[in-house]
Motif scaffolding. Structure first.
Motif, short mmCIF file in Angstrom:
data_model
loop_
_atom_site.label_atom_id
_atom_site.label_comp_id
_atom_site.label_asym_id
_atom_site.label_seq_id
_atom_site.Cartn_x
_atom_site.Cartn_y
_atom_site.Cartn_z
N UNK A 87 0.83 -1.20 0.00
CA UNK A 87 0.00 0.00 0.00
C UNK A 87 0.87 1.26 0.00
N UNK A 88 1.94 1.24 0.80
CA UNK A 88 2.85 2.39 0.84
C UNK A 88 3.51 2.59 -0.51
N UNK A 89 3.91 1.51 -1.17
CA UNK A 89 4.53 1.62 -2.49
C UNK A 89 3.54 2.17 -3.51
N UNK A 90 2.28 1.74 -3.41
CA UNK A 90 1.26 2.25 -4.32
C UNK A 90 1.02 3.74 -4.08
N UNK A 91 0.98 4.16 -2.81
CA UNK A 91 0.81 5.58 -2.50
C UNK A 91 1.98 6.40 -3.03
N UNK A 92 3.20 5.88 -2.85
CA UNK A 92 4.38 6.58 -3.34
C UNK A 92 4.34 6.70 -4.86
N UNK A 93 3.95 5.64 -5.53
CA UNK A 93 3.84 5.67 -7.00
C UNK A 93 2.80 6.69 -7.43
N UNK A 94 1.69 6.76 -6.70
CA UNK A 94 0.64 7.73 -7.01
C UNK A 94 1.16 9.16 -6.89
N UNK A 95 1.91 9.45 -5.83
CA UNK A 95 2.44 10.80 -5.62
C UNK A 95 3.48 11.12 -6.67
N UNK A 120 3.10 14.45 -13.59
CA UNK A 120 2.08 14.99 -14.48
C UNK A 120 1.77 16.46 -14.20
N UNK A 121 1.77 16.86 -12.95
CA UNK A 121 1.27 18.19 -12.60
C UNK A 121 2.26 19.06 -11.82
N UNK A 122 3.44 18.53 -11.51
CA UNK A 122 4.39 19.26 -10.67
C UNK A 122 4.80 20.61 -11.25
N UNK A 123 5.18 20.63 -12.52
CA UNK A 123 5.62 21.90 -13.12
C UNK A 123 4.49 22.93 -13.14
N UNK A 124 3.30 22.47 -13.53
CA UNK A 124 2.17 23.40 -13.60
C UNK A 124 1.82 23.90 -12.20
N UNK A 125 1.86 23.02 -11.21
CA UNK A 125 1.58 23.44 -9.83
C UNK A 125 2.60 24.45 -9.34
N UNK A 126 3.88 24.20 -9.65
CA UNK A 126 4.93 25.12 -9.24
C UNK A 126 4.76 26.47 -9.91
N UNK A 127 4.45 26.46 -11.19
CA UNK A 127 4.23 27.73 -11.91
C UNK A 127 3.03 28.48 -11.32
N UNK A 128 1.97 27.75 -11.02
CA UNK A 128 0.76 28.35 -10.45
C UNK A 128 1.06 28.96 -9.08
N UNK A 129 1.75 28.19 -8.23
CA UNK A 129 2.08 28.70 -6.89
C UNK A 129 3.05 29.88 -6.97
#
Length: 183
Positions: free
Chosen positions: A10-18, A24-33
């Motif tokens: 479950x922890x590995x699945x959560x880590x993979x999800x994050x 997918x969204x890190x750059x856009x989130x950083x630009x937005x913030x």
């Protein structure tokens, strides 16, 4: 045993999800913030806190009720709003007297540096660690360190060379591990 295996899975699945969310969204989130805060460092903190909240509540990302992208952006916006409100609610820091200026640097970086150095020193052999302690922390010359340790000066030089090389390898390995996490 099965419960432990299930928790690890479950922890590995959560880590993979994050990781996937960040990819997918890190750059856009950083630009937005960054756009909201006007400060890259604050934006990085917002991004990190958004990812931590996603990690703590993976069910929100997996609920199947629409696209995932909206939730982290809403969290980031709310975090920025909370920071602005907190700053407005706190009185500004002022110097104790007109002659003294307020402390501007946070000591957190030096604390982290000290912890990292101490951890790295713990990985050295006692002979190498003792030489570095004598020379760099006690400020002794090679001859003084040799006398204190009861070894020839050439041995002090050799041990300090290999100890510093070992420390460098620890720091390079640590940097590579950190870049692997953030990269």
């Amino acid at each position: 045993m099965a419960a432990s295996w299930a928790r690890n899975r479950e922890a590995a699945a959560d880590e993979a999800l994050i990781r996937s969310l960040y990819a997918e969204h890190g750059r856009a989130l950083l630009a937005y913030a960054t756009r909201l805060t006007g400060d890259r460092a604050a934006a990085e903190d917002i991004l990190q806190e958004t990812l931590v909240r996603a990690w703590r509540h993976p069910e929100v990302l997996l609920n199947g009720r629409g696209p995932v992208r909206g939730w982290p952006f809403t969290v980031a916006r709310n975090l920025v709003t909370d920071r602005i409100r907190a700053r407005a609610a706190r009185p500004r820091e002022v110097a104790e007297s007109p002659a003294t200026s307020p402390v501007e640097r946070d000591h957190a970086d030096s604390v982290v540096d000290a912890v990292v150095v101490l951890e790295a020193l713990d990985r050295l052999s006692s002979d190498h660690r003792d030489v570095l302690l004598e020379i760099y922390f006690r400020g002794r010359s090679v001859a003084e360190a040799a006398a204190a340790l009861g070894v020839p000066p050439g041995t002090v030089k050799s041990r300090s060379h290999y100890a510093l090389r070992a420390l460098r390898e620890v720091f390079v390995g640590r940097r590579a591990a950190l870049e692997g996490v953030t990269g």
